[in-house]
Design an enzyme around this catalytic site. Structure first.
Site, short mmCIF file in Angstrom:
data_model
loop_
_atom_site.label_atom_id
_atom_site.label_comp_id
_atom_site.label_asym_id
_atom_site.label_seq_id
_atom_site.Cartn_x
_atom_site.Cartn_y
_atom_site.Cartn_z
N ALA A 1 5.98 10.63 -4.77
CA ALA A 1 4.60 9.39 -5.18
C ALA A 1 4.44 8.72 -4.11
O ALA A 1 5.32 8.26 -3.40
CB ALA A 1 4.53 8.21 -6.63
N CYS B 1 8.81 4.61 5.62
CA CYS B 1 7.61 3.50 6.54
C CYS B 1 8.56 2.49 6.82
O CYS B 1 7.77 1.04 6.81
CB CYS B 1 6.35 3.97 5.18
SG CYS B 1 6.68 3.19 3.88
#
Length: 431
Positions: free
Chosen positions: A255, A374
């Site tokens: 997601a 990230c």
């Protein structure tokens, strides 16, 4: 519910900072109460306050004898909203003060009017005579939590300040062209015809950076699935995974589905794509993205640290976009600075190890796993992969051409105007 923009901003910032809620969850709820340009103004104020919070808190502390507590805390954030406008927005000082004072009525406490008015007027007068204080603590000077600054100083002694400064910059808008519909060259022409200016094209991913952000509805063919919004750093994933026709592919922790869709756009001839995520609610966005782009995948709600979701099929390629601190995308999500705690990092590192070990067992011999975060913290990235390879006999680390490091590829915030990201490419040795 109040419709006053400053009142809504104060409530939103209170929810994020004091109650630990996500800005990306709270802001849309408040924007739904507004129309047109007011939505953008609310976003500008909320993002700005959260981006410069330590500095604004410091300013307010100098002007108040004691802090506001309890039910008055929302007015603390209202004052900060006013200070942010005076310091960083083009709103005239008198308008910033009067509009912010008017919000006390919308927050149903007119007794706070005199306090808010007095503090903001004093700030205007003080700012006119203000000189830069170089003795301020790093947390206030750089608008980041102290624990995070210390980690950056240890990991990046030469450029930690540049990273912090990059986190304060508003992020660019990058586009991912659906190459099943148009080549990126053809889509450039469509943008030009729509008077949308291009600033840059990343030669590795073919991502397109716009000179100025635009509403998605103005992008040619957006509703038809011709283009998506995705940072160029995230667009490296599909290229590095390098799926081939006939591959059975897993996108783990998928997601909201941007990388899932990119892989399918880039290699429609793969045999199958499975996308899993632990949060059922977030899988709705995966479905929505697939639907808009006219793509198909097997979507499963499942914990990547276990095999409860697994249907028995081994995978040729696995993208593991591991849960992480998000410290590479602070410029897009400034609330990360205040929602994330130092103690979270060791917990995340342990979870990443569990997921890596579990998902590795689902990879075919000769198969490829791309580890991605990230984050810019070495313990989640370089150190994590180094430990995994040392502990896993059949894991071999492959070099990434764009990287100067021998253990993966660390992109830092604002490097080539991209988000902070890390990639490591592993192959499973055939037994």
């Amino acid at each position: 519910m109040a419709k006053n923009i400053r009142a809504l901003a104060a409530k939103c910032c209170f929810s994020v900072i004091d109650q630990g809620r996500s800005l990306s969850d709270e802001l849309p709820k408040k924007q739904d109460l507004l129309e047109g340009k007011d939505k953008g103004l609310l976003q500008e104020i909320c993002y700005g306050v959260i981006r410069y919070l330590p500095e604004l808190e410091h300013d307010v502390r100098q002007l108040m004898q004691k802090p506001l507590t309890g039910k008055q805390r929302v007015f603390h954030f209202l004052i900060i909203v006013g200070v942010y406008q005076i310091k960083y927005m083009r709103v005239p000082d008198h308008a910033a003060v009067s509009e912010t004072v008017a919000a006390t009525s919308a927050l149903k406490n007119r007794h706070m009017k005199a306090l808010v008015n007095g503090v903001l007027r004093n700030f205007v007068r003080q700012q006119q005579n203000e000189t830069q204080d170089e003795a301020l603590a790093d947390a206030v000077r750089f608008n980041h939590p102290g624990w995070f600054i210390k980690k950056l100083q240890a990991a990046y002694p030469k450029n930690w300040q540049a990273i912090l400064q990059a986190n304060q910059v508003k992020p660019p808008m990058w586009l991912r062209v659906n190459q099943q519909e148009n080549s990126y060259e053809d889509y450039q022409a469509l943008l030009t015809n729509a008077d949308i200016e291009i600033k840059n094209i990343d030669k590795f991913s073919q991502a397109i950076e716009l000179t100025k952000a635009v509403e998605v509805t103005k992008l040619p063919g957006f509703e038809q699935g011709w283009v998506s919004i995705q940072d160029a750093a995230a667009q490296q994933a599909a290229r590095l995974l390098d799926c081939q026709a006939g591959d059975v592919v897993l996108d783990c922790c998928a997601a909201p589905g941007g990388k899932t869709c990119h892989i399918l756009e880039q290699t429609p001839q793969i045999q199958s794509m499975t996308a899993i995520d632990i949060e059922q609610d977030r899988l709705t966005r995966v479905s929505d993205n697939l639907s808009r782009l006219n793509l198909k995948a097997n979507i499963i709600a499942g914990d990547a640290a276990s095999k409860d979701w697994w249907q028995g099929e081994m995978f040729d390629r696995i993208l593991l976009d591991a849960p992480c601190s998000g410290t590479g995308v602070i410029r897009r999500h400034p609330d990360i600075k205040w929602l994330r705690k130092a103690s979270d990092i060791s917990t995340l590192v342990e979870l990443q190890q569990q997921i890596l070990k579990n998902i590795w067992s689902l990879l075919k011999p000769g198969g490829t796993l791309l580890y991605a975060t990230c984050s810019i913290l070495p313990e989640e990235n370089r150190e994590q992969i180094k430990h995994f390879v040392e502990q896993t006999a059949d894991a071999e680390l492959l070099a990434i051409a764009q990287s100067d490091d021998d253990i993966g590829w660390q992109l830092l915030p604002d490097e080539r105007n991209m988000d902070g990201f890390y990639y490591a490419k592993l192959i499973k040795k055939a037994s």
